[in-house]
Design a protein around this motif. Sequence first.
Motif, PDB file in Angstrom:
ATOM      1  N   VAL A 360       0.719  -1.223  -0.165  1.00 62.52           N
ATOM      2  CA  VAL A 360       0.149  -0.143   0.110  1.00 62.52           C
ATOM      3  C   VAL A 360       0.859   1.240  -0.183  1.00 62.52           C
ATOM      4  O   VAL A 360       0.547   2.227  -0.461  1.00 62.52           O
ATOM      5  CB  VAL A 360      -0.939   0.122   1.300  1.00 62.52           C
ATOM      6  N   ILE A 363       2.004   1.829  -3.524  1.00 61.21           N
ATOM      7  CA  ILE A 363       1.048   2.406  -4.201  1.00 61.21           C
ATOM      8  C   ILE A 363       0.873   3.926  -4.267  1.00 61.21           C
ATOM      9  O   ILE A 363       0.818   4.886  -5.097  1.00 61.21           O
ATOM     10  CB  ILE A 363      -0.241   1.702  -3.946  1.00 61.21           C
ATOM     11  N   LEU A 511      -7.738  -6.065  -2.551  1.00 60.24           N
ATOM     12  CA  LEU A 511      -6.621  -5.002  -3.174  1.00 60.24           C
ATOM     13  C   LEU A 511      -6.103  -5.978  -4.428  1.00 60.24           C
ATOM     14  O   LEU A 511      -5.945  -5.519  -5.311  1.00 60.24           O
ATOM     15  CB  LEU A 511      -5.472  -4.434  -2.174  1.00 60.24           C
ATOM     16  N   GLN A 515      -7.600  -4.517  -8.354  1.00 57.80           N
ATOM     17  CA  GLN A 515      -6.617  -3.639  -7.883  1.00 57.80           C
ATOM     18  C   GLN A 515      -7.110  -2.152  -8.553  1.00 57.80           C
ATOM     19  O   GLN A 515      -7.080  -1.405  -7.468  1.00 57.80           O
ATOM     20  CB  GLN A 515      -5.296  -3.853  -8.675  1.00 57.80           C
ATOM     21  N   GLN A 516      -7.570  -1.863  -9.434  1.00 61.51           N
ATOM     22  CA  GLN A 516      -8.256  -0.635  -9.777  1.00 61.51           C
ATOM     23  C   GLN A 516      -8.982   0.011  -9.058  1.00 61.51           C
ATOM     24  O   GLN A 516      -8.743   1.094  -8.485  1.00 61.51           O
ATOM     25  CB  GLN A 516      -8.587  -0.413 -11.268  1.00 61.51           C
ATOM     26  N   THR A 519      -7.613   0.608  -5.431  1.00 61.78           N
ATOM     27  CA  THR A 519      -6.730   1.831  -5.641  1.00 61.78           C
ATOM     28  C   THR A 519      -7.442   3.179  -5.587  1.00 61.78           C
ATOM     29  O   THR A 519      -7.049   3.991  -4.849  1.00 61.78           O
ATOM     30  CB  THR A 519      -5.736   1.776  -6.751  1.00 61.78           C
ATOM     31  N   TRP A 530      -6.857  10.856  -9.034  1.00 60.89           N
ATOM     32  CA  TRP A 530      -6.318   9.823  -9.660  1.00 60.89           C
ATOM     33  C   TRP A 530      -5.127   9.760 -10.446  1.00 60.89           C
ATOM     34  O   TRP A 530      -5.028  11.026 -11.296  1.00 60.89           O
ATOM     35  CB  TRP A 530      -7.459   9.204 -10.569  1.00 60.89           C
ATOM     36  N   CYS A 534      -0.047   4.859 -10.094  1.00 62.63           N
ATOM     37  CA  CYS A 534      -0.313   4.040  -8.868  1.00 62.63           C
ATOM     38  C   CYS A 534      -0.652   2.753  -9.179  1.00 62.63           C
ATOM     39  O   CYS A 534      -0.570   1.857  -8.115  1.00 62.63           O
ATOM     40  CB  CYS A 534      -1.422   4.792  -8.131  1.00 62.63           C
ATOM     41  N   LEU A 535      -1.213   2.382 -10.258  1.00 54.48           N
ATOM     42  CA  LEU A 535      -1.537   1.071 -10.713  1.00 54.48           C
ATOM     43  C   LEU A 535      -0.253   0.418 -11.282  1.00 54.48           C
ATOM     44  O   LEU A 535       0.002  -0.831 -11.176  1.00 54.48           O
ATOM     45  CB  LEU A 535      -2.428   1.022 -11.723  1.00 54.48           C
TER      46      LEU A 535
END
Length: 580
Positions: A360, A363, A511, A515-516, A519, A530, A534-535
């Motif tokens: 985390v 990310i 998560l 994922q998306q 996030t 956004w 971060c992905l």
Amino acid sequence: MKEDNVAAGLQVQGNLDQALQTLDRSIQLKSDDANTYFNRGLVLMELGRPQAAMKSYEKAIQLQPNFAQAYYHLGKALQQLEQMTLAAASFTMAIRLKPDYAEAYTDRGNAETEIGQLKHAVKSYGQAIRLKPDNAEVYLCRATALLKLGQLQESVSSCDQAIHLKPGYAEAYLYRARVLLALGQLQESVSICDQAIQLKPDYVEAYSARGDAHRGLGQLQAAIQSYEQAIHLKPGLAVAHYSLSTLKDYQPDDVQIGLMEAMHTHAETSESDQVRFSFALAKAYEDLADYDKSFQYLKAGNSGRKKQLNYHIDDDRKMISSIRRIFTSASLPSALATDGNPSIQPIFIVGMLRSGTSLVEQILASHSQVHGAGELSTLFRLVRPLLVKRDDKEAVQHLSRSEIEKVRVGYLSALQELKVPEKIITDKMPLNFRLIGFILCAFPKAKIIHLKRDPTATCWSNYKHYFPAEANGFAYDLEDLAEFHKLYTDLMMFWRERFPNTIYDLCYEDLTENQQAETRKLLAFCDLDWQPQCLDFHSTKRPVTTMSATQVRKKMYQGSSEAWRKYAAHLQPLTQRLGY
């Protein structure tokens, strides 16, 4: 006495047994001479007999109570016997009798460092430096204590002083590299390791430390090469073997496995190194799918590590009970929002160890507005005195405004010292879950992200890893892990009741599977816009010094929470207590 002079000559020549016999004859002739007993102690120490030396020094002190040197050397014997508290007291007596005894200040600092009296140690080293300002070794000792205190910049400065006084001091370069590693300045740490190696080409510890820095930078092949070079120079260097084991997948013909097995059972291998070899061999046999043998090594390693740390679950029960008493109090203060530096916004990522906190943070640190600071010990260091003060159940439990403001100001000052341009800084020390109440008193608007993961998977991941820090004693016993997980679960429930709607719960498995979506929700909670990078967190170039340094360099993957099932037959003490 004539016999004493003869003994001194024999000692200089290395004839220690004859020197001891001569001193014993001298004592038979005159049993009230303090110097003879003192000299006898010196010979016994050279013979590797600190217990007998201690008795000789004590006899010298009995005969001559103001014998400063005898007190000093008694302290040295007690250090050899690992009786550090008594050693520190003996050095203190030497100092009282001889206030300018620089060596006694230094060794008292060493003893105080060993028993965790780090502030006292720094003062002792400071006194030694005042008396002998050109002693590079003392500056390095002080750097050690400062690092353990978390005063990293001061530790670097002390290393620099040592190097200034002794430019070829390879050990000071190495320690400076280790402090820079703790500061997250990994590229510079690599460079300093290289300088240490130039000064001392066979410096195995420097190769190992360079491997740690390369690993944190994500330069995994360079890290492997550094660890392999360290092992080539010193085949029994357990710390390098363990670090290397975390970076490679073993094949049946890997010669390192045989070497580790030989060193694991070698008569001269220390207990602490046996522990590291056990964990490394467990990883090797897991790679080879020999899960029974892997678990045998894991069990041995965990048992040894628990013994090393002298851990008992009651210590954590007591701490958490003390914390709950404080926050059961009817009224709790809040620091003024204008205190400290409001431009810095901390984000706290908490949970059990191995629950996904590093993922985390990686990310969030991929976001242009966020700096990932890793696992900071700052908060616990600031809060610990408040807990010690309230160890007594009868003591006043409520927190004062001044206490909370001190935590707030101290924590923000530590973040400022990072000297990073980002104003949002993450602290992913998992065990800060214990301190959520203190966080929310000092930072009422703090963002707190709590990682939840399958309990068995979390506990298993703890059990299979060696943690260099000494604060994770619960991780080395399956029953302790189950009990600690219950303490953690109950405390998180307590925090939610005491501070409703303040903690963001994030499920690790959710998560990895979504994922998306997860996030996006995470960024929204942190009031961050956004950003698609971060992905692609695995591509983010930033230092990572935690155990998950290699995992966060990989794309998101699923299924890790099921890995424990390969060992299910061995984990019944854990699963039964977790209710599975």
